[in-house]
Design an enzyme around this catalytic site. Structure first.
Site, PDB file in Angstrom:
ATOM      1  N   THR A   1     -16.734  20.340  20.146  1.00  0.00           N
ATOM      2  CA  THR A   1     -16.037  20.384  18.854  1.00  0.00           C
ATOM      3  C   THR A   1     -15.391  19.053  18.492  1.00  0.00           C
ATOM      4  O   THR A   1     -15.494  18.585  17.353  1.00  0.00           O
ATOM      5  CB  THR A   1     -14.965  21.489  18.868  1.00  0.00           C
ATOM      6  OG1 THR A   1     -15.608  22.742  19.062  1.00  0.00           O
ATOM      7  CG2 THR A   1     -14.197  21.519  17.547  1.00  0.00           C
TER       8      THR A   1
ATOM      9  N   LYS B   1       1.547  -5.684   3.577  1.00  0.00           N
ATOM     10  CA  LYS B   1       1.116  -6.892   4.274  1.00  0.00           C
ATOM     11  C   LYS B   1       1.782  -8.078   3.597  1.00  0.00           C
ATOM     12  O   LYS B   1       1.831  -8.150   2.367  1.00  0.00           O
ATOM     13  CB  LYS B   1      -0.408  -7.038   4.222  1.00  0.00           C
ATOM     14  CG  LYS B   1      -1.154  -5.979   5.007  1.00  0.00           C
ATOM     15  CD  LYS B   1      -2.662  -6.193   4.908  1.00  0.00           C
ATOM     16  CE  LYS B   1      -3.413  -5.124   5.673  1.00  0.00           C
ATOM     17  NZ  LYS B   1      -4.889  -5.302   5.569  1.00  0.00           N
TER      18      LYS B   1
ATOM     19  N   GLY C   1       0.821  -1.201   0.000  1.00  0.00           N
ATOM     20  CA  GLY C   1       0.000   0.000   0.000  1.00  0.00           C
ATOM     21  C   GLY C   1       0.854   1.248   0.000  1.00  0.00           C
ATOM     22  O   GLY C   1       2.072   1.193  -0.215  1.00  0.00           O
ATOM     23  N   ASN C   2       0.221   2.382   0.289  1.00  0.00           N
ATOM     24  CA  ASN C   2       0.944   3.649   0.270  1.00  0.00           C
ATOM     25  C   ASN C   2       1.883   3.800   1.463  1.00  0.00           C
ATOM     26  O   ASN C   2       2.935   4.406   1.349  1.00  0.00           O
ATOM     27  CB  ASN C   2      -0.052   4.811   0.249  1.00  0.00           C
ATOM     28  CG  ASN C   2      -0.744   4.940  -1.095  1.00  0.00           C
ATOM     29  OD1 ASN C   2      -0.111   5.193  -2.102  1.00  0.00           O
ATOM     30  ND2 ASN C   2      -2.054   4.745  -1.108  1.00  0.00           N
ATOM     31  N   THR C   3       1.494   3.226   2.594  1.00  0.00           N
ATOM     32  CA  THR C   3       2.281   3.391   3.813  1.00  0.00           C
ATOM     33  C   THR C   3       2.783   2.065   4.364  1.00  0.00           C
ATOM     34  O   THR C   3       3.891   1.981   4.901  1.00  0.00           O
ATOM     35  CB  THR C   3       1.437   4.095   4.895  1.00  0.00           C
ATOM     36  OG1 THR C   3       0.887   5.302   4.346  1.00  0.00           O
ATOM     37  CG2 THR C   3       2.290   4.460   6.101  1.00  0.00           C
TER      38      THR C   3
ATOM     39  N   ASP D   1     -14.801  -1.072   1.293  1.00  0.00           N
ATOM     40  CA  ASP D   1     -13.471  -1.248   1.875  1.00  0.00           C
ATOM     41  C   ASP D   1     -13.019   0.103   2.429  1.00  0.00           C
ATOM     42  O   ASP D   1     -12.881   1.074   1.679  1.00  0.00           O
ATOM     43  CB  ASP D   1     -12.503  -1.744   0.799  1.00  0.00           C
ATOM     44  CG  ASP D   1     -11.167  -2.201   1.372  1.00  0.00           C
ATOM     45  OD1 ASP D   1     -10.882  -1.885   2.548  1.00  0.00           O
ATOM     46  OD2 ASP D   1     -10.405  -2.857   0.649  1.00  0.00           O
TER      47      ASP D   1
ATOM     48  N   TYR E   1     -14.612  -0.689 -15.845  1.00  0.00           N
ATOM     49  CA  TYR E   1     -13.883   0.435 -16.433  1.00  0.00           C
ATOM     50  C   TYR E   1     -13.590   0.174 -17.906  1.00  0.00           C
ATOM     51  O   TYR E   1     -13.086  -0.899 -18.258  1.00  0.00           O
ATOM     52  CB  TYR E   1     -12.554   0.643 -15.706  1.00  0.00           C
ATOM     53  CG  TYR E   1     -12.622   1.404 -14.404  1.00  0.00           C
ATOM     54  CD1 TYR E   1     -13.776   1.399 -13.603  1.00  0.00           C
ATOM     55  CD2 TYR E   1     -11.522   2.121 -13.947  1.00  0.00           C
ATOM     56  CE1 TYR E   1     -13.821   2.090 -12.409  1.00  0.00           C
ATOM     57  CE2 TYR E   1     -11.549   2.808 -12.747  1.00  0.00           C
ATOM     58  CZ  TYR E   1     -12.709   2.800 -11.983  1.00  0.00           C
ATOM     59  OH  TYR E   1     -12.734   3.484 -10.798  1.00  0.00           O
TER      60      TYR E   1
ATOM     61  N   ASP F   1      -6.035  -3.190  -5.876  1.00  0.00           N
ATOM     62  CA  ASP F   1      -6.609  -3.624  -4.593  1.00  0.00           C
ATOM     63  C   ASP F   1      -8.114  -3.839  -4.725  1.00  0.00           C
ATOM     64  O   ASP F   1      -8.666  -4.831  -4.217  1.00  0.00           O
ATOM     65  CB  ASP F   1      -6.284  -2.613  -3.495  1.00  0.00           C
ATOM     66  CG  ASP F   1      -6.680  -1.187  -3.827  1.00  0.00           C
ATOM     67  OD1 ASP F   1      -6.909  -0.867  -5.019  1.00  0.00           O
ATOM     68  OD2 ASP F   1      -6.747  -0.362  -2.895  1.00  0.00           O
ATOM     69  N   ARG F   2      -8.788  -2.929  -5.438  1.00  0.00           N
ATOM     70  CA  ARG F   2     -10.232  -3.100  -5.660  1.00  0.00           C
ATOM     71  C   ARG F   2     -10.489  -4.325  -6.544  1.00  0.00           C
ATOM     72  O   ARG F   2     -11.427  -5.084  -6.303  1.00  0.00           O
ATOM     73  CB  ARG F   2     -10.820  -1.843  -6.308  1.00  0.00           C
ATOM     74  CG  ARG F   2     -10.826  -0.625  -5.397  1.00  0.00           C
ATOM     75  CD  ARG F   2     -11.171   0.635  -6.145  1.00  0.00           C
ATOM     76  NE  ARG F   2     -12.559   0.640  -6.602  1.00  0.00           N
ATOM     77  CZ  ARG F   2     -13.053   1.545  -7.447  1.00  0.00           C
ATOM     78  NH1 ARG F   2     -12.252   2.488  -7.953  1.00  0.00           N
ATOM     79  NH2 ARG F   2     -14.327   1.504  -7.813  1.00  0.00           N
TER      80      ARG F   2
END
Length: 243
Positions: free
Chosen positions: A174, A13, A8-10, A119, A90, A99-100
């Site tokens: 708040t 797994k 992923g971006n960060t 997700d 698409y 991932d999708r």
């Protein structure tokens, strides 16, 4: 054994697909530590690496380089126009996030009915698939943490904290106002999307919730939905088993 990597971006797994075709999760690690994680794993009985990535190209390059150094074959799974009984909605199929795509593929194997897959991670993705496996499209919106961050970083007098209650109520301060507002946005998209999906499908779909951000939804509201985890790794496992 085959090593499965969801990048992923960060975080990444990592899991093993064993000889008896079971997926054994190893862990979730910061992308920057990927090399330290992979090197000892590849000293074992790994025959191939199968990975999918929505992260930066540097992560992809690291996986390819380490595999080459260890002389282990590597396969990068990418989004297809049609595979495993799923037809991509698409017209430029390659632009649907892998991932999708892998999530749709994994769900299709166990649900032969209309489905909605929600997700929730850094972003929330909402995808609809009919009983024939045809993807009808979907939506993308910021996840809970990303919405919170956007407001907090672009205002001077709005503040919050990290805890919220299980229920979703009107707030009288708040911090709770921001947290519950962001949570309500997630619920609102899902509820509106379910109405639209039901109209297009002409029946009520099965609803699958996945991703770490599901914890921000009110428990009493989402308890009737299916809860699944690690669907991307499941999809990778299907590609790994096929060879």
């Amino acid at each position: 054994m085959q090593l499965l990597i969801e990048a992923g971006n960060t975080y990444v797994k990592v899991a093993l697909l064993t000889q008896n075709e079971h997926i054994e999760q190893i862990g979730k690690y910061p992308s920057k530590k990927l090399e330290l994680v992979l090197q000892p794993l590849l000293e074992g009985n790994v025959e191939r690496i199968v990975f999918a990535s929505v992260g930066p190209v540097e992560v992809d390059n690291t996986i390819q380089r380490i595999a080459q150094m260890a002389n282990i074959p590597v396969t990068q799974v990418k989004t297809a126009r049609e595979d495993f009984g799923v037809v991509n909605a698409y017209s430029e199929y390659q632009y649907l996030g892998v991932d999708r795509w892998l999530t749709l593929v994994a769900i299709r194997q166990s649900f032969k009915q209309p489905t909605v897959i929600v997700d929730i991670g850094t972003a929330l993705t909402f995808d609809v698939m009919d009983s024939d496996g045809k993807h009808l499209g979907g939506w993308i919106m910021p996840g809970y943490q990303l919405m919170m961050k956007s407001v907090l970083e672009n205002t001077t007098k709005v503040f919050s904290d990290s805890e919220h209650s299980e229920s979703l109520t009107l707030a009288n301060n708040t911090a709770d106002g921001l947290k519950n507002g962001c949570r309500a946005a997630l619920v609102g998209l899902i509820e509106f999307g379910l109405k639209q999906a039901s109209a297009e499908l002409n029946e009520e779909p099965a609803v699958i919730l996945c991703g770490g951000g599901v914890r921000h939804l009110p428990k009493s509201w989402c308890k009737t939905f299916y809860h699944r985890s690690e669907l991307v790794l499941e999809g990778l496992g299907l590609y790994a088993k096929r060879g």
